[in-house]
Scaffold this motif. Structure first.
Motif, PDB file in Angstrom:
ATOM      1  N   SER A  24       0.832  -1.208   0.000  1.00  0.00           N
ATOM      2  CA  SER A  24       0.000   0.000   0.000  1.00  0.00           C
ATOM      3  C   SER A  24       0.864   1.254   0.000  1.00  0.00           C
ATOM      4  N   LEU A  25       1.975   1.225   0.710  1.00  0.00           N
ATOM      5  CA  LEU A  25       2.881   2.371   0.727  1.00  0.00           C
ATOM      6  C   LEU A  25       3.509   2.578  -0.648  1.00  0.00           C
ATOM      7  N   VAL A  26       3.894   1.483  -1.302  1.00  0.00           N
ATOM      8  CA  VAL A  26       4.448   1.593  -2.659  1.00  0.00           C
ATOM      9  C   VAL A  26       3.415   2.183  -3.613  1.00  0.00           C
ATOM     10  N   LEU A  27       2.161   1.713  -3.492  1.00  0.00           N
ATOM     11  CA  LEU A  27       1.097   2.218  -4.348  1.00  0.00           C
ATOM     12  C   LEU A  27       0.837   3.692  -4.095  1.00  0.00           C
ATOM     13  N   ALA A  28       0.834   4.104  -2.820  1.00  0.00           N
ATOM     14  CA  ALA A  28       0.602   5.506  -2.491  1.00  0.00           C
ATOM     15  C   ALA A  28       1.725   6.386  -3.045  1.00  0.00           C
ATOM     16  N   SER A  29       2.963   5.923  -2.920  1.00  0.00           N
ATOM     17  CA  SER A  29       4.094   6.696  -3.439  1.00  0.00           C
ATOM     18  C   SER A  29       4.025   6.821  -4.957  1.00  0.00           C
ATOM     19  N   SER A  30       3.647   5.724  -5.616  1.00  0.00           N
ATOM     20  CA  SER A  30       3.534   5.763  -7.075  1.00  0.00           C
ATOM     21  C   SER A  30       2.415   6.700  -7.521  1.00  0.00           C
ATOM     22  N   LEU A  31       1.289   6.678  -6.810  1.00  0.00           N
ATOM     23  CA  LEU A  31       0.186   7.582  -7.150  1.00  0.00           C
ATOM     24  C   LEU A  31       0.584   9.033  -6.908  1.00  0.00           C
ATOM     25  N   HIS A  32       1.345   9.274  -5.844  1.00  0.00           N
ATOM     26  CA  HIS A  32       1.798  10.641  -5.566  1.00  0.00           C
ATOM     27  C   HIS A  32       2.699  11.134  -6.694  1.00  0.00           C
ATOM     28  N   ASP A  33       3.650  10.297  -7.119  1.00  0.00           N
ATOM     29  CA  ASP A  33       4.538  10.689  -8.221  1.00  0.00           C
ATOM     30  C   ASP A  33       3.756  10.878  -9.514  1.00  0.00           C
ATOM     31  N   PHE A  34       2.769   9.993  -9.738  1.00  0.00           N
ATOM     32  CA  PHE A  34       1.947  10.104 -10.944  1.00  0.00           C
ATOM     33  C   PHE A  34       1.135  11.393 -10.926  1.00  0.00           C
ATOM     34  N   GLY A  35       0.561  11.729  -9.772  1.00  0.00           N
ATOM     35  CA  GLY A  35      -0.209  12.966  -9.668  1.00  0.00           C
ATOM     36  C   GLY A  35       0.657  14.196  -9.880  1.00  0.00           C
ATOM     37  N   MET A  36       1.876  14.180  -9.334  1.00  0.00           N
ATOM     38  CA  MET A  36       2.783  15.305  -9.555  1.00  0.00           C
ATOM     39  C   MET A  36       3.123  15.438 -11.039  1.00  0.00           C
ATOM     40  N   ARG A  37       3.288  14.285 -11.702  1.00  0.00           N
ATOM     41  CA  ARG A  37       3.577  14.306 -13.126  1.00  0.00           C
ATOM     42  C   ARG A  37       2.408  14.887 -13.911  1.00  0.00           C
ATOM     43  N   ILE A  38       1.196  14.540 -13.526  1.00  0.00           N
ATOM     44  CA  ILE A  38       0.016  15.092 -14.195  1.00  0.00           C
ATOM     45  C   ILE A  38      -0.037  16.608 -14.018  1.00  0.00           C
ATOM     46  N   GLU A  39       0.244  17.084 -12.812  1.00  0.00           N
ATOM     47  CA  GLU A  39       0.237  18.525 -12.574  1.00  0.00           C
ATOM     48  C   GLU A  39       1.253  19.234 -13.469  1.00  0.00           C
ATOM     49  N   GLU A  40       2.435  18.631 -13.602  1.00  0.00           N
ATOM     50  CA  GLU A  40       3.456  19.235 -14.453  1.00  0.00           C
ATOM     51  C   GLU A  40       3.011  19.260 -15.910  1.00  0.00           C
ATOM     52  N   LEU A  41       2.387  18.167 -16.364  1.00  0.00           N
ATOM     53  CA  LEU A  41       1.946  18.116 -17.762  1.00  0.00           C
ATOM     54  C   LEU A  41       0.825  19.114 -18.027  1.00  0.00           C
ATOM     55  N   VAL A  42      -0.125  19.222 -17.079  1.00  0.00           N
ATOM     56  CA  VAL A  42      -1.221  20.182 -17.249  1.00  0.00           C
ATOM     57  C   VAL A  42      -0.679  21.602 -17.272  1.00  0.00           C
ATOM     58  N   HIS A  43       0.266  21.890 -16.374  1.00  0.00           N
ATOM     59  CA  HIS A  43       0.853  23.225 -16.334  1.00  0.00           C
ATOM     60  C   HIS A  43       1.611  23.514 -17.628  1.00  0.00           C
ATOM     61  N   ARG A  44       2.341  22.522 -18.136  1.00  0.00           N
ATOM     62  CA  ARG A  44       3.086  22.705 -19.365  1.00  0.00           C
ATOM     63  C   ARG A  44       2.141  22.913 -20.544  1.00  0.00           C
ATOM     64  N   GLU A  45       1.032  22.148 -20.566  1.00  0.00           N
ATOM     65  CA  GLU A  45       0.068  22.288 -21.665  1.00  0.00           C
ATOM     66  C   GLU A  45      -0.567  23.677 -21.668  1.00  0.00           C
ATOM     67  N   ARG A  46      -0.883  24.189 -20.475  1.00  0.00           N
ATOM     68  CA  ARG A  46      -1.477  25.528 -20.413  1.00  0.00           C
ATOM     69  C   ARG A  46      -0.494  26.591 -20.879  1.00  0.00           C
ATOM     70  N   ASN A  47       0.772  26.438 -20.455  1.00  0.00           N
ATOM     71  CA  ASN A  47       1.770  27.408 -20.895  1.00  0.00           C
ATOM     72  C   ASN A  47       1.957  27.355 -22.402  1.00  0.00           C
ATOM     73  N   PHE A  48       1.957  26.133 -22.950  1.00  0.00           N
ATOM     74  CA  PHE A  48       2.158  26.004 -24.390  1.00  0.00           C
ATOM     75  C   PHE A  48       1.019  26.643 -25.174  1.00  0.00           C
ATOM     76  N   THR A  49      -0.218  26.298 -24.828  1.00  0.00           N
ATOM     77  CA  THR A  49      -1.355  26.839 -25.576  1.00  0.00           C
ATOM     78  C   THR A  49      -1.451  28.352 -25.415  1.00  0.00           C
ATOM     79  N   ARG A  50      -1.092  28.849 -24.212  1.00  0.00           N
ATOM     80  CA  ARG A  50      -1.137  30.311 -24.026  1.00  0.00           C
ATOM     81  C   ARG A  50      -0.080  31.005 -24.868  1.00  0.00           C
ATOM     82  N   ASP A  51       1.146  30.480 -24.817  1.00  0.00           N
ATOM     83  CA  ASP A  51       2.236  31.127 -25.555  1.00  0.00           C
ATOM     84  C   ASP A  51       2.072  30.931 -27.061  1.00  0.00           C
ATOM     85  N   ALA A  52       1.682  29.706 -27.469  1.00  0.00           N
ATOM     86  CA  ALA A  52       1.545  29.444 -28.893  1.00  0.00           C
ATOM     87  C   ALA A  52       0.441  30.282 -29.511  1.00  0.00           C
ATOM     88  N   SER A  53      -0.624  30.485 -28.736  1.00  0.00           N
ATOM     89  CA  SER A  53      -1.733  31.272 -29.252  1.00  0.00           C
ATOM     90  C   SER A  53      -1.270  32.669 -29.653  1.00  0.00           C
TER      91      SER A  53
END
Length: 435
Positions: free
Chosen positions: A197-226
Motif C-alpha cells: 500500500s505504501l508503494v502504491l501511495a508513493s507511485s500515485l503521488h509521483d503520478f499525480g505530480m507528473r500530471i500537474e506538471e503536464l497540465v501546467h506545461r500544456e497551459r503554458n504552451f497553448t497560451r504562448d503558442a496562441s
C-alpha cells in the motif's frame, strides 16, 4: 466507489457466504449422523440383541427377555395370549419399525423364531438424547468456533484492505485537471499504510505530480503558442495585403501574393485547430449561442479566394436554420476544414452548402473517392490525390477529432469522379428564436 460495489462489502459478502455454506454443511452432517444413529446403529444393536436372546433361549427355554432402562422385550407364542403385549405392537409384521410419537415413539424390532415372536423396544427419548449430546451440542460448538474465526478473519482482512480503500477514496476525489496529491505525501499517510500500500501511495503521488506538471506545461504552451504563432502570421497577412494595393505590382507578383495569403489562411486554420485539440478536455473557449447560417456564410466568404481562379461556384442553400450553443471558433474550424477540402479537390462545377435543421451538408463536384480511399480518408497525412501541389492531408483528421470531442457526428459519402458529400450532424441543435 459505492458501498454496494466496494471492496469491503465484497469481502463481507464473501465471508457471509462462506459461513452460511459451512453452517449448511454442518447441519446436514449432523442430520445425517442422527439418521445413521437411529436407523443403522440402533437397528444393528437390536438385531444383535435378538440373536443373543434366541441363543440363550435355546440353552434355557425359560430365559428372560431383555428388560433394561433403554430396552424392553416381549415374547409371544404363536398360539399364546397377547394380553401383556402393548397395543401399538399388535399386528406389526416382522422387521424394523419406528412408532409414531403418539404411540410412544419407540424403535421396534419384530423377529419370529420356531413359532415364537420377539418384540424389542428401544426408547426414542434415548435416541433423541444421544442425537442431542453427540450431534446438536457439538454442532453448536463447531458453528460458534466457525463464526468466531470468520469474524476474526474478516476483521483482519478489513484492516488489510483499509489502506487500499483509503487510497481509492483519495483518488476518486481527484480532479483530472487539478489533482490534489498532497494527501499522498509520505508524512500525510495514515499509520496503517505500509508494504504494498505504501508503494502504491508513493507511485500515485509521483503520478499525480507528473500530471500537474503536464497540465501546467500544456497551459503554458497553448497560451504562448496562441500569441507567438498568430502574431507573425498577422504581420505577413497585413504586409501582403499592403503590397497588393501597390500599383507597381505585376500580375505575376499579384499571383504570388495571393498564394502567400492563401498559405497564411491555411496556417491560421491549422494553428486554430491544433490549439483547440491540444487542450485536454475543456477547450478553454466559452460556448455561445450561434446561428448555423452565420457560421456558414462567414466560411463561404473566407473560401472564395480558393476558387477565384477556377470555374467553381460557391452556393448556400438555407433550408432550415438552427441555433447551436458551442464555441464559435470550434464550429468555424470544423466547417472551414470541410469547405476548404471541398474547394481544394473541385476543379469545376460547384461547392454547395446546405443548412438543414441540426445538419450542415457540404456537397462538391470534385474528383471524389473510391470506396477504398473513403476508408482511409480520416487517416492523418493521407491524401486522395498525391499529385496535387499543396495540402497536408490532415484537415479531415482534424474534423474527425473535433467531431468526437464535441459529439458532432461526421459522415462522408463519395463517388469517384462525381464528387463528395460531407454531412455534420448537431444533436444539440435548437430552433432559432424569432424576433
Amino acid at each position: 466507489m459505492t458501498d454496494t460495489t466496494g471492496l469491503r462489502r465484497k469481502i463481507w459478502i464473501a465471508f457471509i457466504l462462506q459461513a452460511a455454506a459451512i453452517s449448511f454443511a454442518a447441519v446436514l452432517g449432523v442430520y445425517g449422523a442422527s439418521a445413521v444413529l437411529k436407523h443403522l446403529l440402533i437397528q444393528r444393536a437390536l438385531t444383535e440383541e435378538a440373536s443373543h436372546f434366541w441363543k440363550r433361549s435355546e440353552a434355557n427355554p425359560a430365559a428372560a427377555v431383555p428388560d433394561t432402562f433403554n430396552m424392553t422385550g416381549f415374547v409371544v407364542d404363536a398360539d399364546g395370549p397377547k394380553a401383556d403385549l402393548p397395543e401399538p405392537l399388535h399386528g406389526l409384521p416382522e422387521g424394523y419399525h419406528s412408532l409414531p410419537r403418539s404411540q410412544g415413539g419407540a424403535l421396534v424390532l419384530v423377529e419370529q423364531h420356531e413359532g415364537r415372536t420377539l418384540y424389542l423396544l428401544f426408547k426414542q427419548e434415548q435416541v433423541d438424547a444421544l442425537a442431542f449430546w453427540f450431534g446438536v451440542v457439538p454442532l453448536a460448538l463447531v458453528l460458534v468456533v466457525v463464526y468466531v474465526i470468520a469474524w476474526s478473519t474478516y476483521r483482519a482482512s478489513k484492516r488489510a484492505v483499509s489502506p487500499v480503500i483509503w487510497l481509492a477514496s483519495q483518488v476518486q476525489r481527484w480532479d483530472p485537471k487539478h489533482p490534489e496529491v498532497s494527501a499522498l505525501k509520505p508524512e500525510n499517510l495514515p499509520v496503517d499504510v505500509e508494504g504494498e500500500s505504501l508503494v502504491l501511495a508513493s507511485s500515485l503521488h509521483d503520478f499525480g505530480m507528473r500530471i500537474e506538471e503536464l497540465v501546467h506545461r500544456e497551459r503554458n504552451f497553448t497560451r504562448d503558442a496562441s500569441h507567438e504563432l498568430r502574431t507573425p502570421l498577422a504581420v505577413i497577412r497585413m504586409a501582403s495585403e499592403m503590397m497588393q494595393t501597390d500599383p507597381i505590382c505585376s500580375p505575376r507578383q499579384q499571383k504570388a501574393l495571393n498564394r502567400i495569403q492563401g498559405a497564411v489562411r491555411d496556417m491560421e486554420t491549422l494553428i486554430e485547430a491544433f490549439l483547440i485539440l491540444a487542450r485536454d478536455g475543456d477547450t478553454g473557449l466559452p460556448p455561445e449561442p450561434l446561428l448555423a447560417s452565420e457560421i456558414v456564410e462567414d466560411e463561404l466568404e473566407k473560401a472564395r479566394p480558393l476558387v477565384a481562379n477556377k470555374p467553381v461556384t460557391l452556393e448556400l442553400d438555407l433550408e432550415a436554420d438552427f441555433k447551436l450553443v458551442a464555441p464559435r471558433r470550434v464550429v468555424s474550424v470544423l466547417i472551414s476544414n470541410l469547405v476548404r477540402n471541398a474547394c481544394y479537390y473541385t476543379d469545376s462545377g460547384h461547392v454547395r452548402i446546405r443548412v438543414r435543421f441540426g445538419e450542415i451538408r457540404i456537397e462538391d463536384t470534385g474528383i471524389g473517392m473510391s470506396p477504398e480511399q473513403l476508408e482511409r480518408v480520416f487517416e492523418p497525412f493521407w491524401r486522395a490525390d498525391t499529385a496535387r501541389v499543396g495540402g497536408q492531408g490532415i484537415g479531415l483528421s482534424i474534423v474527425q477529432r473535433l467531431s468526437s470531442r464535441f459529439g458532432w457526428p461526421v459522415h462522408l459519402a463519395s463517388e469517384s469522379a462525381k464528387g463528395t458529400i460531407a454531412t455534420v450532424s448537431f444533436p444539440q441543435a435548437e430552433p432559432p428564436k424569432l424576433d
